[in-house]
Each structure stands twice: as structure tokens, then as C-alpha cells.
Design a protein around this motif. Structure first.
Motif, PDB file in Angstrom:
ATOM      1  N   PRO A  24       0.836  -1.212   0.000  1.00  0.00           N
ATOM      2  CA  PRO A  24       0.000   0.000   0.000  1.00  0.00           C
ATOM      3  C   PRO A  24       0.863   1.251   0.000  1.00  0.00           C
ATOM      4  CG  PRO A  24      -0.861  -1.604   1.556  1.00  0.00           C
ATOM      5  CD  PRO A  24       0.453  -2.149   1.081  1.00  0.00           C
ATOM      6  N   TYR A  25       0.527   2.180  -0.862  1.00  0.00           N
ATOM      7  CA  TYR A  25       1.329   3.387  -1.034  1.00  0.00           C
ATOM      8  C   TYR A  25       1.205   4.280   0.198  1.00  0.00           C
ATOM      9  CZ  TYR A  25       3.281   7.550  -3.201  1.00  0.00           C
ATOM     10  OH  TYR A  25       4.062   8.640  -3.496  1.00  0.00           O
ATOM     11  N   GLN A  26       2.345   4.692   0.730  1.00  0.00           N
ATOM     12  CA  GLN A  26       2.377   5.605   1.870  1.00  0.00           C
ATOM     13  C   GLN A  26       3.055   6.897   1.450  1.00  0.00           C
ATOM     14  OE1 GLN A  26       3.530   3.953   5.767  1.00  0.00           O
ATOM     15  NE2 GLN A  26       3.893   2.032   4.695  1.00  0.00           N
ATOM     16  N   GLY A  27       2.544   8.020   1.936  1.00  0.00           N
ATOM     17  CA  GLY A  27       3.154   9.288   1.609  1.00  0.00           C
ATOM     18  C   GLY A  27       4.314   9.643   2.516  1.00  0.00           C
ATOM     19  N   PHE A  28       4.309   9.094   3.758  1.00  0.00           N
ATOM     20  CA  PHE A  28       5.302   9.380   4.790  1.00  0.00           C
ATOM     21  C   PHE A  28       5.232  10.851   5.197  1.00  0.00           C
ATOM     22  CE2 PHE A  28       7.182   5.746   2.492  1.00  0.00           C
ATOM     23  CZ  PHE A  28       7.190   4.828   3.534  1.00  0.00           C
ATOM     24  N   ALA A  29       5.129  11.065   6.483  1.00  0.00           N
ATOM     25  CA  ALA A  29       4.939  12.411   7.028  1.00  0.00           C
ATOM     26  C   ALA A  29       6.197  13.246   6.870  1.00  0.00           C
ATOM     27  CB  ALA A  29       4.558  12.321   8.503  1.00  0.00           C
ATOM     28  N   THR A  30       6.009  14.559   6.778  1.00  0.00           N
ATOM     29  CA  THR A  30       7.146  15.479   6.759  1.00  0.00           C
ATOM     30  C   THR A  30       7.913  15.346   8.066  1.00  0.00           C
ATOM     31  OG1 THR A  30       5.961  17.033   5.343  1.00  0.00           O
ATOM     32  CG2 THR A  30       7.831  17.904   6.609  1.00  0.00           C
ATOM     33  N   PRO A  31       9.220  15.144   8.009  1.00  0.00           N
ATOM     34  CA  PRO A  31       9.987  14.943   9.244  1.00  0.00           C
ATOM     35  C   PRO A  31       9.940  16.169  10.145  1.00  0.00           C
ATOM     36  CG  PRO A  31      11.283  14.330   7.298  1.00  0.00           C
ATOM     37  CD  PRO A  31      10.070  15.038   6.808  1.00  0.00           C
ATOM     38  N   PRO A  32       9.798  15.956  11.436  1.00  0.00           N
ATOM     39  CA  PRO A  32       9.819  17.109  12.357  1.00  0.00           C
ATOM     40  C   PRO A  32      11.202  17.736  12.403  1.00  0.00           C
ATOM     41  CG  PRO A  32       9.867  15.049  13.586  1.00  0.00           C
ATOM     42  CD  PRO A  32       9.659  14.679  12.150  1.00  0.00           C
ATOM     43  N   ALA A  33      11.243  19.000  12.768  1.00  0.00           N
ATOM     44  CA  ALA A  33      12.523  19.692  12.915  1.00  0.00           C
ATOM     45  C   ALA A  33      13.315  19.076  14.064  1.00  0.00           C
ATOM     46  CB  ALA A  33      12.291  21.173  13.170  1.00  0.00           C
ATOM     47  N   HIS A 180      27.385   3.219   9.101  1.00  0.00           N
ATOM     48  CA  HIS A 180      26.390   2.561   9.958  1.00  0.00           C
ATOM     49  C   HIS A 180      25.398   1.761   9.111  1.00  0.00           C
ATOM     50  CE1 HIS A 180      27.647   6.187  12.350  1.00  0.00           C
ATOM     51  NE2 HIS A 180      27.782   5.244  13.263  1.00  0.00           N
ATOM     52  N   GLY A 181      25.176   2.212   7.878  1.00  0.00           N
ATOM     53  CA  GLY A 181      24.202   1.554   7.024  1.00  0.00           C
ATOM     54  C   GLY A 181      24.591   1.620   5.560  1.00  0.00           C
ATOM     55  N   VAL A 182      23.897   0.819   4.753  1.00  0.00           N
ATOM     56  CA  VAL A 182      24.138   0.754   3.308  1.00  0.00           C
ATOM     57  C   VAL A 182      22.805   0.847   2.584  1.00  0.00           C
ATOM     58  CG1 VAL A 182      25.165  -0.548   1.404  1.00  0.00           C
ATOM     59  CG2 VAL A 182      26.067  -0.819   3.716  1.00  0.00           C
ATOM     60  N   ILE A 183      22.774   1.659   1.546  1.00  0.00           N
ATOM     61  CA  ILE A 183      21.656   1.659   0.604  1.00  0.00           C
ATOM     62  C   ILE A 183      22.193   1.144  -0.724  1.00  0.00           C
ATOM     63  CG2 ILE A 183      20.037   3.096  -0.703  1.00  0.00           C
ATOM     64  CD1 ILE A 183      19.917   4.969   1.709  1.00  0.00           C
ATOM     65  N   ILE A 184      21.489   0.171  -1.298  1.00  0.00           N
ATOM     66  CA  ILE A 184      21.900  -0.407  -2.582  1.00  0.00           C
ATOM     67  C   ILE A 184      20.956   0.101  -3.672  1.00  0.00           C
ATOM     68  CG2 ILE A 184      22.293  -2.518  -3.891  1.00  0.00           C
ATOM     69  CD1 ILE A 184      22.693  -3.990  -1.260  1.00  0.00           C
ATOM     70  N   PRO A 185      21.395   1.075  -4.475  1.00  0.00           N
ATOM     71  CA  PRO A 185      20.583   1.452  -5.640  1.00  0.00           C
ATOM     72  C   PRO A 185      20.661   0.329  -6.676  1.00  0.00           C
ATOM     73  CG  PRO A 185      22.149   3.192  -5.037  1.00  0.00           C
ATOM     74  CD  PRO A 185      22.574   1.938  -4.341  1.00  0.00           C
ATOM     75  N   LEU A 186      19.518  -0.073  -7.183  1.00  0.00           N
ATOM     76  CA  LEU A 186      19.468  -1.228  -8.083  1.00  0.00           C
ATOM     77  C   LEU A 186      18.603  -0.900  -9.289  1.00  0.00           C
ATOM     78  CD1 LEU A 186      20.298  -4.211  -8.432  1.00  0.00           C
ATOM     79  CD2 LEU A 186      18.186  -4.835  -7.260  1.00  0.00           C
ATOM     80  N   ARG A 282      10.255  12.012  -1.164  1.00  0.00           N
ATOM     81  CA  ARG A 282       9.568  10.900  -0.497  1.00  0.00           C
ATOM     82  C   ARG A 282      10.577   9.903   0.066  1.00  0.00           C
ATOM     83  NH1 ARG A 282       7.367   5.750  -1.728  1.00  0.00           N
ATOM     84  NH2 ARG A 282       5.402   5.372  -0.645  1.00  0.00           N
ATOM     85  N   LEU A 283      11.656   9.653  -0.680  1.00  0.00           N
ATOM     86  CA  LEU A 283      12.703   8.755  -0.186  1.00  0.00           C
ATOM     87  C   LEU A 283      13.300   9.295   1.108  1.00  0.00           C
ATOM     88  CD1 LEU A 283      14.642   6.341  -0.471  1.00  0.00           C
ATOM     89  CD2 LEU A 283      16.074   7.792  -1.933  1.00  0.00           C
ATOM     90  N   ALA A 284      13.557  10.593   1.160  1.00  0.00           N
ATOM     91  CA  ALA A 284      14.097  11.196   2.380  1.00  0.00           C
ATOM     92  C   ALA A 284      13.132  10.989   3.540  1.00  0.00           C
ATOM     93  CB  ALA A 284      14.360  12.685   2.156  1.00  0.00           C
ATOM     94  N   ARG A 285      11.846  11.204   3.296  1.00  0.00           N
ATOM     95  CA  ARG A 285      10.855  11.003   4.364  1.00  0.00           C
ATOM     96  C   ARG A 285      10.787   9.543   4.789  1.00  0.00           C
ATOM     97  NH1 ARG A 285       7.778  14.245   0.758  1.00  0.00           N
ATOM     98  NH2 ARG A 285       6.363  12.512   0.304  1.00  0.00           N
ATOM     99  N   GLU A 286      10.896   8.638   3.826  1.00  0.00           N
ATOM    100  CA  GLU A 286      10.839   7.209   4.149  1.00  0.00           C
ATOM    101  C   GLU A 286      12.021   6.806   5.031  1.00  0.00           C
ATOM    102  OE1 GLU A 286      10.600   2.756   2.110  1.00  0.00           O
ATOM    103  OE2 GLU A 286      10.512   4.530   0.818  1.00  0.00           O
ATOM    104  N   LEU A 287      13.220   7.290   4.704  1.00  0.00           N
ATOM    105  CA  LEU A 287      14.385   6.925   5.491  1.00  0.00           C
ATOM    106  C   LEU A 287      14.308   7.475   6.910  1.00  0.00           C
ATOM    107  CD1 LEU A 287      17.173   7.375   2.803  1.00  0.00           C
ATOM    108  CD2 LEU A 287      16.345   5.217   3.763  1.00  0.00           C
ATOM    109  N   VAL A 288      13.722   8.665   7.059  1.00  0.00           N
ATOM    110  CA  VAL A 288      13.497   9.189   8.413  1.00  0.00           C
ATOM    111  C   VAL A 288      12.479   8.318   9.135  1.00  0.00           C
ATOM    112  CG1 VAL A 288      12.640  11.144   9.750  1.00  0.00           C
ATOM    113  CG2 VAL A 288      14.134  11.554   7.788  1.00  0.00           C
ATOM    114  N   ALA A 289      11.414   7.939   8.434  1.00  0.00           N
ATOM    115  CA  ALA A 289      10.374   7.090   9.049  1.00  0.00           C
ATOM    116  C   ALA A 289      10.926   5.733   9.447  1.00  0.00           C
ATOM    117  CB  ALA A 289       9.205   6.927   8.077  1.00  0.00           C
ATOM    118  N   ARG A 290      11.874   5.208   8.681  1.00  0.00           N
ATOM    119  CA  ARG A 290      12.483   3.915   8.982  1.00  0.00           C
ATOM    120  C   ARG A 290      13.548   4.011  10.074  1.00  0.00           C
ATOM    121  NH1 ARG A 290      13.399  -0.487   5.001  1.00  0.00           N
ATOM    122  NH2 ARG A 290      11.585  -0.623   3.644  1.00  0.00           N
ATOM    123  N   GLY A 291      13.949   5.227  10.443  1.00  0.00           N
ATOM    124  CA  GLY A 291      14.979   5.401  11.466  1.00  0.00           C
ATOM    125  C   GLY A 291      16.392   5.357  10.918  1.00  0.00           C
TER     126      GLY A 291
END
Length: 294
Positions: A24-33, A180-186, A282-291
């Protein structure tokens, strides 16, 4: 059922569109300051195959996070210097990441360049970096040299993104050891899938021997074209293989990316209303939402 065959899902709130990954498509909230900045979480963008969108993603994700008031440092760790060029950074006759690797006493702040994007700084690179592996091969703890450099500046940033070169050599191992982490663009293309197992194996080796805390922050599908069956099938195979590690945000194929690169600007600045710019926000918001990012 194929992700492309699904159109909507029933939820307590009603019918929700299904995204390209079959969720299901999520918009992900704007990250708080943020109340303050630092210490940074360090993320490598890594894939030994070239042309899959590593540099494009590093530039535009960095700009998107900076737009959400995150202090971002982008490290150009590819001798081609594409990240530096894509942000309009001059790399001729100027100190680069190569100088920091070879001279442990050099102050990283002497090399950091402020980009035209507010909150986004860059450690540039040029072709000199191609000689780094030869010079570093006999160094003690050679895999940890970049980590020592970044530790000196991490307190001033919220996230550090490392744009890795398309190989699994000593420079990439340095980046993974520092991260600390890796993102794999594919890329959503069959041949892009073939080397991912080797990359995952390399990440596992780094975790076992050098950096036990490194995690896979996500697999990012890039150059996706929903009009082609091939692109949809590849994305479905990626989701089958990696499950929830596949980021819900998918980056589509567009000619706007090279246009923005020629202008020395991220697409979020060059064409902020374009679908590709909105995807990186949206990717930026998703990564914040994922921690993955503060």
C-alpha cells in the motif's frame, strides 16, 4: 500476484493505491525539525555495477534531506568525481578526499566545500583518488582510514552519505567500514540483479571482520519504467528476494536527471515539481520514518 497486477487494497480508512513494490502506497509524514545537529549517521550508497543511479541518488537524497533541515555531508568517493560535478563543485587544483586519506594530520574542514544547496556540504574527489588503493595497500588498518577522517566531522552533521565507486575494492571496503548503514541502488534491469549477491557477501564479510554494526538500510529500485513488462518483472523479483528491505519509494527513469547534472544542481532544485524530485523527497521522508536518518 505480481506487484503490477495489484491496484488497490482495503484498509480501515478505505481503498489505498498499491505502489510499484506491491505494498500500500504511503506518503510518509514530513519529518519534524531537529532540536540539534549530530552526531551523523553514515550511509554508503554502494553497488559494484556502474550506471545504476548511485551518484544521482546521493546528490538528490542529500539535497532532499537538506531541504528537511538536516545537515548533510556528501562524500564523493569515486575517482570519476561525478558527485562533485553534479553539484557544481570545482575539483581542479583543490584539496580532495584523496588528500585526507594520504595525510592523517590534514584537517577535513580544509577540504569540505559548501554547496549551493543550504545545509549540504561536500568532500570532493577527482581522478587522483584512483591512485589511493596503491598508496594505501601497505598502511596499517588501511580499511579504517576513511572512518578516522569522518569521525572528526561527524558531530557537525545529521547524516553523511558516501557515493562509492562501482567496484568492491579497498575504497569501497573503507566506505563500508566507516558506515552505519548501506543503501543499494538497483536498476530495474535483469543484469543489475546478477552482482547483488556478491555485494551482499562483501557487506557480510565487512560486518564479520571490520564493522559489526553495519546494517542494510534498504534496496532502492531505480530507473523504473512501469510501461515495460521487463522493468515490472525485475522489480517483482527484487521484492521476492529482499522483502521489506526493498524501499517503498521507487525512482523512475527520466531525462531530467542528466539535465539537472549538466546544470550542476540536484533535481529538487532544478525541477522541484517534477515527479523525480518528489520521489527523492519521499525517499528522504521514508528513510526518516524507517529510522535510517534522524
Amino acid at each position: 500476484m505480481a506487484a503490477s497486477a495489484k491496484r488497490a487494497a482495503k484498509t480501515p480508512e478505505g481503498e489505498v493505491p498499491i505502489g510499484p513494490t506491491g505494498r500500500p502506497y504511503q506518503g510518509f509524514a514530513t519529518p519534524p525539525a531537529l532540536d540539534g545537529h549530530g552526531p551523523a549517521r553514515i550511509i554508503s550508497l554502494c553497488n559494484q555495477k556502474g550506471g545504476v543511479g548511485k551518484t544521482t541518488t546521493t546528490i538528490n537524497l542529500a539535497a532532499a534531506l537538506a531541504g528537511y533541515d538536516r545537515k548533510v555531508l556528501a562524500v564523493d568517493f569515486d575517482p570519476q568525481g561525478a558527485l562533485s560535478a553534479g553539484l557544481g563543485i570545482q575539483t581542479h587544483d583543490t584539496p580532495t578526499v584523496y588528500d585526507l586519506l594520504l595525510d592523517g594530520k590534514r584537517d577535513p574542514y580544509d577540504v569540505i566545500v559548501h554547496s549551493r544547496v543550504e545545509n549540504l556540504d561536500v568532500i570532493p574527489a577527482n581522478i587522483d583518488l584512483s591512485a589511493a588503493e596503491v598508496h594505501l595497500v601497505n598502511e596499517v588498518a588501511r580499511e579504517q582510514i576513511l572512518s578516522r577522517v569522518l569521525r572528526r566531522v561527524a558531530a557537525d552533521y545529521d547524516v553523511i552519505l558516501i557515493d562509492c565507486q562501482p567496484s568492491l575494492g579497498l575504497l569501497t571496503v573503507n566506505a563500508l567500514t566507516a558506515s552505519h548503514g548501506v543503501i543499494i541502488p538497483l536498476e530495474c534491469e535483469f543484469f543489475a540483479l546478477r552482482g547483488v549477491a556478491l555485494l551482499i557477501e562483501t557487506i557480510d564479510k565487512v560486518r564479520d571482520r571490520l564493522n559489526p554494526t553495519i546494517t542494510l538500510d534498504g534496496v532502492l529500485a531505480t530507473m523504473y519504467d512501469p510501461r515495460t513488462l521487463h522493468s515490472r518483472e525485475v522489480l517483482e523479483r527484487v521484492v521476492d528476494a529482499f522483502g521489506d528491505d526493498v524501499l517503498e519509494t521507487v525512482i523512475g527513469r527520466t531525462v531530467k536527471f542528466p539535465d539537472a547534472s549538466v546544470s550542476g544542481m540536484p533535481i529538487t532544485e532544478y525541477a522541484p515539481e517534477h515527479a523525480a524530485a518528489q520521489a527523492y523527497l519521499r525517499l528522504a521522508r521514508e528513510l526518516v520514518a524507517r529510522g535510517a536518518v534522524a
